[in-house]
Design an enzyme around this catalytic site. Structure first.
Site, PDB file in Angstrom:
ATOM      1  N   ILE A 135     -31.478 -47.190 -24.622  1.00  0.00           N
ATOM      2  CA  ILE A 135     -32.640 -46.950 -24.597  1.00  0.00           C
ATOM      3  C   ILE A 135     -33.780 -47.717 -25.408  1.00  0.00           C
ATOM      4  O   ILE A 135     -34.753 -47.986 -25.160  1.00  0.00           O
ATOM      5  CB  ILE A 135     -32.517 -45.345 -24.754  1.00  0.00           C
TER       6      ILE A 135
ATOM      7  N   ASP B 116     -40.251 -34.621 -28.103  1.00  0.00           N
ATOM      8  CA  ASP B 116     -39.813 -34.064 -26.758  1.00  0.00           C
ATOM      9  C   ASP B 116     -38.671 -33.291 -26.955  1.00  0.00           C
ATOM     10  O   ASP B 116     -38.341 -32.238 -26.086  1.00  0.00           O
ATOM     11  CB  ASP B 116     -39.380 -35.265 -25.827  1.00  0.00           C
TER      12      ASP B 116
ATOM     13  N   HIS C  70     -38.503 -31.169 -23.416  1.00  0.00           N
ATOM     14  CA  HIS C  70     -37.569 -31.774 -23.431  1.00  0.00           C
ATOM     15  C   HIS C  70     -37.558 -32.434 -21.874  1.00  0.00           C
ATOM     16  O   HIS C  70     -36.616 -32.101 -21.068  1.00  0.00           O
ATOM     17  CB  HIS C  70     -36.313 -30.992 -23.504  1.00  0.00           C
TER      18      HIS C  70
ATOM     19  N   GLU D 190     -33.475 -25.175 -28.960  1.00  0.00           N
ATOM     20  CA  GLU D 190     -34.366 -25.159 -27.837  1.00  0.00           C
ATOM     21  C   GLU D 190     -33.742 -23.969 -26.798  1.00  0.00           C
ATOM     22  O   GLU D 190     -32.651 -23.660 -26.916  1.00  0.00           O
ATOM     23  CB  GLU D 190     -33.993 -26.448 -26.988  1.00  0.00           C
TER      24      GLU D 190
ATOM     25  N   GLY E 122     -37.470 -35.911 -21.366  1.00  0.00           N
ATOM     26  CA  GLY E 122     -37.105 -37.151 -21.428  1.00  0.00           C
ATOM     27  C   GLY E 122     -36.160 -37.647 -19.951  1.00  0.00           C
ATOM     28  O   GLY E 122     -36.443 -38.898 -19.807  1.00  0.00           O
ATOM     29  N   ALA E 123     -35.608 -36.918 -19.394  1.00  0.00           N
ATOM     30  CA  ALA E 123     -34.685 -37.089 -18.238  1.00  0.00           C
ATOM     31  C   ALA E 123     -35.278 -36.524 -17.042  1.00  0.00           C
ATOM     32  O   ALA E 123     -34.469 -36.607 -16.019  1.00  0.00           O
ATOM     33  CB  ALA E 123     -33.084 -36.816 -18.656  1.00  0.00           C
TER      34      ALA E 123
ATOM     35  N   ASP F 241     -30.004 -51.059 -36.218  1.00  0.00           N
ATOM     36  CA  ASP F 241     -28.834 -50.553 -35.648  1.00  0.00           C
ATOM     37  C   ASP F 241     -27.823 -51.519 -35.970  1.00  0.00           C
ATOM     38  O   ASP F 241     -27.541 -52.694 -35.483  1.00  0.00           O
ATOM     39  CB  ASP F 241     -28.924 -50.544 -33.986  1.00  0.00           C
TER      40      ASP F 241
ATOM     41  N   ARG G  61     -32.784 -36.421 -29.832  1.00  0.00           N
ATOM     42  CA  ARG G  61     -31.963 -35.320 -30.264  1.00  0.00           C
ATOM     43  C   ARG G  61     -32.807 -34.753 -31.414  1.00  0.00           C
ATOM     44  O   ARG G  61     -33.185 -35.382 -32.265  1.00  0.00           O
ATOM     45  CB  ARG G  61     -30.619 -35.623 -30.731  1.00  0.00           C
TER      46      ARG G  61
END
Length: 535
Positions: free
Chosen positions: A150, A255, A278, A260, A280-281, A169, A231
């Site tokens: 992502i 988001d 939320h 939640e 995002g997907a 990362d 997250r």
């Protein structure tokens, strides 16, 4: 004819694919207990997140051979129970990566140009043209914390707007940054120092929870804008509120939230904060893609094809698996331990060497287990033996395997090395006895023969009397009970004061708090230390 049940809405494309091969029933409205009475008639089932395939329910699935989960996780499936019943469980791990990346970029642009605020103002009857003047993203620096699939997609899209990208990362190969034209940060502090926008794409683990906190915000440039489409617990919401109040953070787009559903939050009161529930997907394409990918896996499972996203399918012949079985958890432990010991800032390669009779077998699963150990808790994706190799490849991490049919001192040995920049760390292990207990034979350049347990700690220290006692005292003070200990002396290594260095490995009956490790490392004579818990 083979029968498949679609128990939730997965999208038309997935259903059409199933109907090309099977007798398909679509039923998405279930009364309590009804699925248990009907599931026994089916060879395959497709679900999303609402259906709970528990061990009790699967007892009624007398003909079931495949479960397809139209989504990323499989938390609503009792995978061990399915495995015991010989049922293949497959998911759709790549179904929402594009959607999540696009939502991140959408929020970034909305944050830069105050789009939601301006919209709300206009439909309320106000023409606040000057009030909602924004900023261009061209030539601005976007910092990406977490450079998995992502994060990489976000970088590619942001580059299209002329943004400068810097990413952090440590579990991505250095060459991949160069290939994507992204600056590699050696730490997240490097991002805080230069980024105009920061987006975070990390998995939620004990190590990453609260990553963006007061200390992180204090290191950021004044007016930085924060995005979180990953997250909720990655951001300390109270610290973000304080940073917004002080002006240190110039805006945020969120988001996800710590809990939640979230309908009331102090963050909602800020005019420079954008929030979505939320999403995002949540696109039609992602829903359809997840259903189609899950359907593909069920078709493969029921027709003898290759199930590429299975979470529980053995990858080797039964006779090989019987020999390799005890070495699978050992190799995963070695991979995690080697990763814990390495000090590099990027993961470039995991090398696995097998010696002895196991080298006569199909040892590919051992390489996958080493990768699973090395990447445990380090990626956004939920990893398994099927998807870990492709995930490593996406991150520029090479898996190198070799084997030799003879072993020194032991019948079988497994050696795992992790290469991170200029650093290379090697650990060696084997299994011992009828119960095939895992033993650590080498770490930090020193040989041991110590039975591994779920919790271990390792120390490098000046070779002088009393050091074992100091470790025991510190552990006892924090309520950590030592099970066993082994000590070795590293030939030729200097402690910086003219003395020799020794290595100690300790197994315990519970996790060793990082505070204990830090306390010992900070005291005289200790050079380094690590604590590792194997899941």
């Amino acid at each position: 004819m083979t029968k498949v049940l679609v128990a939730e809405n997965i999208g038309a494309s997935g259903i059409d694919l199933l109907k090309e091969h099977f007798d398909v029933d679509v039923k998405t409205d279930w009364a309590d207990g009804e699925l248990a009475t009907e599931i026994g008639a089916y060879d395959g089932i497709l679900i999303r997140s609402a259906s709970k395939l528990t061990a009790e329910l699967l007892q009624h699935a007398t003909n079931l051979k495949a479960i397809g989960r139209a989504g990323v996780g499989v938390d609503n499936v009792d995978v061990p129970a399915a495995t015991r019943r010989g049922i293949i469980v497959a998911n759709a791990p790549q179904s929402n990566v594009v959607t999540a990346a696009e939502h991140t970029v959408a929020l970034l642009l909305a944050l830069a140009r105050n789009i939601p605020q301006a919209h709300a103002s206009l439909i309320a009857g106000r023409w606040d043209r000057s009030k909602y003047s924004g900023v261009e993203v061209m030539d601005k620096t976007l910092g990406i914390i977490g450079f998995g699939r992502i994060g990489q997609l976000v970088a590619q899209r942001a580059q299209g707007f002329g943004m400068k990208i810097i990413a952090f990362d440590p579990f991505v190969g250095a060459e991949l940054y160069k290939e994507l034209g992204v600056e590699k940060a050696e730490s997240s502090d490097d991002i805080y120092a230069v980024a105009d926008f920061i987006t975070i794409h990390l998995p939620k683990t004990p190590e990453t929870e609260g990553w963006l906190n007061a200390a992180a915000f204090a290191k950021c440039r004044d007016g930085v804008r924060i995005l979180n489409v990953a997250r909720g617990p990655l951001v300390v919401e109270e610290d973000l509120v304080a940073a917004l109040e002080s002006g240190k953070v110039g805006g945020a787009a969120l988001d996800v939230f710590r809990t939640e559903p979230m309908t009331e939050s102090p963050l909602f009161a800020f005019p420079n904060v954008i929030v979505t529930p939320h999403l995002g997907a949540s696109t039609a394409e992602a829903t359809d893609r997840a259903g189609f990918q899950a359907a593909e896996q069920v078709v493969a499972a029921l027709t003898g094809g290759s199930v590429t996203s299975a979470v529980n399918v053995p990858a080797v012949a039964a006779e090989d698996l019987e020999v390799l079985g005890p070495f699978l958890p050992l190799t995963r432990q070695l991979g995690k331990l080697a990763m814990a010991l390495v000090e590099g800032t990027s993961l470039d390669a995991v090398e696995v060497e097998e010696f002895g009779r196991i080298a006569e077998r199909d040892t590919r699963p051992l390489g996958l287990e080493a990768l699973l150990g090395a990447l445990d808790g380090k990626t956004e994706e939920e990893l398994n033996a099927v998807n870990v190799l492709s995930t490593a490849e996406e991150r520029g991490i090479e898996l190198v395997e070799s084997k030799r049919t003879s072993a020194r001192d032991f019948t079988d040995l497994v050696r795992v090395s992790v290469v991170a920049g200029e650093q290379r760390v090697r650990v060696v292990g084997t299994v011992v006895g009828r119960q095939a207990r895992p033993h650590l034979l080498e770490a930090w350049g020193q040989r041991f023969n110590l039975q591994l347990s779920s919790h271990i700690a390792l120390f490098r220290y000046s070779d002088q009397p009393g050091m074992i006692g100091r470790v025991g005292t510190a552990f006892g003070k924090h309520g950590v009970n030592i099970d066993s200990c082994a000590v070795g002396h590293v030939e030729g290594e200097d402690d910086g004061a003219g003395g020799k260095v020794a290595v100690m490995v300790v197994t315990t009956d519970g996790p060793v708090p990082q505070a204990v490790i830090d306390e010992l490392i900070g005291s005289d004579g200790f050079v380094d230390g690590r604590a590792v818990t194997f899941r």
